[in-house]
Design a protein around this motif. Sequence first.
Motif, PDB file in Angstrom:
ATOM      1  N   LEU A  77      35.792 -15.773  46.797  1.00 13.11           N
ATOM      2  CA  LEU A  77      35.796 -14.382  46.351  1.00 13.11           C
ATOM      3  C   LEU A  77      35.238 -13.522  47.478  1.00 13.11           C
ATOM      4  N   PRO A  78      36.013 -12.572  47.985  1.00 12.38           N
ATOM      5  CA  PRO A  78      35.525 -11.731  49.081  1.00 12.38           C
ATOM      6  C   PRO A  78      34.273 -10.949  48.666  1.00 12.38           C
ATOM      7  N   ARG A  79      33.399 -10.713  49.622  1.00 14.65           N
ATOM      8  CA  ARG A  79      32.193  -9.918  49.349  1.00 14.65           C
ATOM      9  C   ARG A  79      32.578  -8.554  48.826  1.00 14.65           C
ATOM     10  N   GLY A  80      31.848  -8.138  47.813  1.00 14.19           N
ATOM     11  CA  GLY A  80      32.105  -6.825  47.242  1.00 14.19           C
ATOM     12  C   GLY A  80      33.346  -6.763  46.373  1.00 14.19           C
ATOM     13  N   GLY A  81      33.990  -7.916  46.149  1.00 10.58           N
ATOM     14  CA  GLY A  81      35.186  -7.922  45.305  1.00 10.58           C
ATOM     15  C   GLY A  81      34.810  -7.668  43.854  1.00 10.58           C
ATOM     16  N   GLY A  82      35.453  -6.722  43.239  1.00  4.95           N
ATOM     17  CA  GLY A  82      35.189  -6.397  41.843  1.00  4.95           C
ATOM     18  C   GLY A  82      36.083  -7.197  40.915  1.00  4.95           C
ATOM     19  N   TRP A  83      36.202  -6.700  39.681  1.00  2.00           N
ATOM     20  CA  TRP A  83      36.982  -7.432  38.686  1.00  2.00           C
ATOM     21  C   TRP A  83      38.459  -7.490  39.058  1.00  2.00           C
ATOM     22  N   GLN A  84      38.956  -6.478  39.797  1.00  2.00           N
ATOM     23  CA  GLN A  84      40.359  -6.502  40.198  1.00  2.00           C
ATOM     24  C   GLN A  84      40.625  -7.658  41.161  1.00  2.00           C
ATOM     25  N   THR A  85      39.703  -7.850  42.110  1.00  2.00           N
ATOM     26  CA  THR A  85      39.845  -8.961  43.055  1.00  2.00           C
ATOM     27  C   THR A  85      39.718 -10.289  42.327  1.00  2.00           C
ATOM     28  N   ALA A  86      38.796 -10.357  41.366  1.00  2.00           N
ATOM     29  CA  ALA A  86      38.630 -11.581  40.577  1.00  2.00           C
ATOM     30  C   ALA A  86      39.896 -11.881  39.779  1.00  2.00           C
ATOM     31  N   ALA A  87      40.547 -10.842  39.253  1.00  2.00           N
ATOM     32  CA  ALA A  87      41.784 -11.035  38.488  1.00  2.00           C
ATOM     33  C   ALA A  87      42.904 -11.554  39.385  1.00  2.00           C
ATOM     34  N   VAL A  88      43.002 -11.024  40.594  1.00  2.00           N
ATOM     35  CA  VAL A  88      44.023 -11.503  41.542  1.00  2.00           C
ATOM     36  C   VAL A  88      43.728 -12.950  41.916  1.00  2.00           C
ATOM     37  N   LEU A  89      42.463 -13.274  42.147  1.00  2.00           N
ATOM     38  CA  LEU A  89      42.065 -14.646  42.451  1.00  2.00           C
ATOM     39  C   LEU A  89      42.443 -15.570  41.291  1.00  2.00           C
ATOM     40  N   ALA A  90      42.220 -15.124  40.067  1.00  3.45           N
ATOM     41  CA  ALA A  90      42.537 -15.933  38.888  1.00  3.45           C
ATOM     42  C   ALA A  90      44.034 -16.210  38.790  1.00  3.45           C
ATOM     43  N   VAL A  91      44.851 -15.187  39.010  1.00  2.64           N
ATOM     44  CA  VAL A  91      46.311 -15.370  38.961  1.00  2.64           C
ATOM     45  C   VAL A  91      46.754 -16.323  40.062  1.00  2.64           C
ATOM     46  N   PHE A  92      46.206 -16.152  41.249  1.00  4.32           N
ATOM     47  CA  PHE A  92      46.521 -17.036  42.369  1.00  4.32           C
ATOM     48  C   PHE A  92      46.212 -18.484  42.000  1.00  4.32           C
ATOM     49  N   CYS A  93      45.036 -18.716  41.407  1.00  3.28           N
ATOM     50  CA  CYS A  93      44.635 -20.073  41.024  1.00  3.28           C
ATOM     51  C   CYS A  93      45.576 -20.653  39.974  1.00  3.28           C
ATOM     52  N   ALA A  94      45.979 -19.844  38.989  1.00  2.00           N
ATOM     53  CA  ALA A  94      46.884 -20.331  37.941  1.00  2.00           C
ATOM     54  C   ALA A  94      48.245 -20.697  38.527  1.00  2.00           C
ATOM     55  N   VAL A  95      48.736 -19.876  39.461  1.00  2.20           N
ATOM     56  CA  VAL A  95      50.043 -20.130  40.077  1.00  2.20           C
ATOM     57  C   VAL A  95      50.019 -21.437  40.871  1.00  2.20           C
ATOM     58  N   ILE A  96      48.915 -21.736  41.524  1.00  3.98           N
ATOM     59  CA  ILE A  96      48.798 -22.992  42.276  1.00  3.98           C
ATOM     60  C   ILE A  96      48.543 -24.160  41.323  1.00  3.98           C
ATOM     61  N   ASN A  97      47.715 -23.936  40.303  1.00  4.79           N
ATOM     62  CA  ASN A  97      47.312 -24.988  39.374  1.00  4.79           C
ATOM     63  C   ASN A  97      48.489 -25.542  38.573  1.00  4.79           C
TER      64      ASN A  97
END
Length: 200
Positions: free
Chosen positions: A129-149
Amino acid sequence: MFDLPLLTYVATMSVTPGPNNLMLAASGVNFGFRRTVPHMLGISIGHAVQVAIVATALAWVLAWIEAARPALVGAGCAYLLWLAWRQARAGEPGAGGKSRPLGFVGAALFQWVNPKAWMMVLNVAILFLPRGGGWQTAAVLAVFCAVINLPCIALWAVAGDRMRTWMQQPRMLRLFNYSMAAMLAATALWILAGEMLSKA
């Protein structure tokens, strides 16, 4: 935004053996790939929701996890032992009856008591998670993880589905189900033993 090391980490953690993948292989054998799809989606979506929540509230979650760790480990291991018992009692080849695959909601909720899922989610949130990343960045990270998972765990369901033709003999299916149940139970006991040793 997210790079190759994250992709490699999520893919490796998703495709390696663990409670989710053992259950998917067993579901593929017992119910086929199509009936296992809700289970797979439950894992991936549950994982994504877990990543989003943990990445959004990392500091709070880390403090809470340490306090709740014994309860989470106990609940997760108890659930794994129940799943092992259920797996050992799975039906005969082609039997409809009472036996059903784990559904979307059950699979999604299982991520919250699955020790491997917690380790993966916390590492993703801490390391990627990039420094200073808010909930929007966390949501993008979550989608990325689901797509790979999802394709990584689908391999286990497909493997189980392909083994299904070999498991048409009741004796072979019982042997497979007992083996998968024993591996799930061993996973739970290994986790419990590690937890007790870490407290000693």
